[in-house]
Design a protein around this motif. Structure first.
Motif, PDB file in Angstrom:
ATOM      1  N   GLU A 201     -50.428  42.615   8.691  1.00 16.76           N
ATOM      2  CA  GLU A 201     -49.374  41.978   7.889  1.00 16.76           C
ATOM      3  C   GLU A 201     -49.873  40.661   7.302  1.00 16.76           C
ATOM      4  OE1 GLU A 201     -46.264  41.447  10.656  1.00 16.76           O
ATOM      5  OE2 GLU A 201     -45.861  43.602  10.940  1.00 16.76           O
ATOM      6  N   ASP A 202     -49.230  40.228   6.229  1.00 20.27           N
ATOM      7  CA  ASP A 202     -49.532  38.937   5.622  1.00 20.27           C
ATOM      8  C   ASP A 202     -48.733  37.839   6.318  1.00 20.27           C
ATOM      9  OD1 ASP A 202     -51.295  40.077   3.788  1.00 20.27           O
ATOM     10  OD2 ASP A 202     -49.673  40.470   2.343  1.00 20.27           O
ATOM     11  N   VAL A 203     -49.228  36.621   6.215  1.00 19.61           N
ATOM     12  CA  VAL A 203     -48.510  35.474   6.785  1.00 19.61           C
ATOM     13  C   VAL A 203     -47.872  34.673   5.652  1.00 19.61           C
ATOM     14  CG1 VAL A 203     -49.934  35.314   8.847  1.00 19.61           C
ATOM     15  CG2 VAL A 203     -50.656  34.145   6.778  1.00 19.61           C
ATOM     16  N   ASP A 204     -46.672  34.167   5.890  1.00 18.58           N
ATOM     17  CA  ASP A 204     -45.965  33.406   4.860  1.00 18.58           C
ATOM     18  C   ASP A 204     -46.637  32.060   4.596  1.00 18.58           C
ATOM     19  OD1 ASP A 204     -44.114  35.441   4.622  1.00 18.58           O
ATOM     20  OD2 ASP A 204     -42.788  34.593   6.152  1.00 18.58           O
ATOM     21  N   ARG A 205     -47.062  31.413   5.658  1.00 16.44           N
ATOM     22  CA  ARG A 205     -47.714  30.107   5.509  1.00 16.44           C
ATOM     23  C   ARG A 205     -48.973  30.092   6.368  1.00 16.44           C
ATOM     24  NH1 ARG A 205     -47.024  25.157   3.599  1.00 16.44           N
ATOM     25  NH2 ARG A 205     -47.806  23.343   4.766  1.00 16.44           N
ATOM     26  N   ARG A 228     -51.097  29.098  -2.258  1.00 14.67           N
ATOM     27  CA  ARG A 228     -51.246  29.414  -0.849  1.00 14.67           C
ATOM     28  C   ARG A 228     -50.174  28.675  -0.071  1.00 14.67           C
ATOM     29  NH1 ARG A 228     -56.633  28.517  -2.523  1.00 14.67           N
ATOM     30  NH2 ARG A 228     -57.904  30.388  -2.452  1.00 14.67           N
TER      31      ARG A 228
END
Length: 228
Positions: A201-205, A228
């Motif tokens: 999964e991607d990270v929001d921050r 970013r």
């Protein structure tokens, strides 16, 4: 008791072979003490042939020379590079290092387990990626040694070694020593354990360590920078 002599006659020819008359030596031919012609002296060509055959038998590869060892790192493929325009190349020191994930999150060219080739338009600046376990730190050390021995295309320049955490928590003392050895040879950036990446999964921050690393990865030529 004495050993009986073999009887003469045709019945014993299979054991002692047929008898033939010896041919008289040709006049002028040197003879050995047994009366047979002496072997001819070896010529220079014969000596060279014998030496070549001997060296071929000694070579483990079957050739008349020692086989050269394969290069430590594979060369760039011959086809046109698909990494044109990028400013940074992510190089994996070993399989599963995390370079593909970093390239997807931060940008840059993921060239795999090889050095980029600037002559083909690939990035000259390299971020070498490895995990923090024993095999990963050992692979990073071997890659740094390959750089020291100039086993890379011309123009390649190492920016830093990126060590990606292989598990959550602090490193064991033995692994910490390995990291300090790497720091003595090159600049090292540490990437913390990110659970979301384990699940794909991607990270929001991004964590602070990754934001610092992202500053080393400029946007590709002709493209707008990514947020970013």
């Amino acid at each position: 008791m004495g050993v009986p002599s073999a009887p003469s006659g045709g019945s014993q020819l299979w054991a002692r072979g047929p008898t033939t008359k010896k041919a008289a030596p040709t006049p002028g031919t040197p003879t050995a003490p047994s009366g047979r012609p002496a072997p001819a002296a070896p010529t220079a060509v014969t000596k060279r042939s014998a030496q070549a055959a001997s060296s071929t038998r000694k070579s483990p590869s079957g050739a008349g020379h020692t086989a050269q060892a394969a290069p430590s790192w594979p060369a760039a493929p011959a086809e046109r590079s698909r990494h044109l325009g990028h400013q940074i190349a992510w190089v994996s020191a070993h399989g599963g290092a995390g370079a593909s994930t970093l390239a997807r999150a931060l940008g840059g060219a993921d060239v795999g387990r090889r050095w980029p080739d600037p002559a083909r338009g690939e990035p000259a600046r390299v971020l070498l990626v490895a995990r923090t376990h024993v095999a990963g730190t050992r692979a990073a050390s071997q890659a740094l040694n390959a750089l020291r021995m100039a086993e890379h295309p011309a123009g390649v320049r190492l920016i830093a070694v990126v060590l990606v955490a292989d598990a959550p928590g602090r490193l064991p003392r033995a692994l910490g020593r390995r990291v300090r050895v790497l720091r003595s040879a090159a600049k090292v950036h540490r990437v913390p354990w990110i659970p979301a990446w384990r699940a794909g999964e991607d990270v929001d921050r991004l964590p602070r360590e990754l934001r610092i690393l992202a500053s080393l990865v400029p946007a590709p030529s002709g493209r707008a920078g990514r947020s970013r």
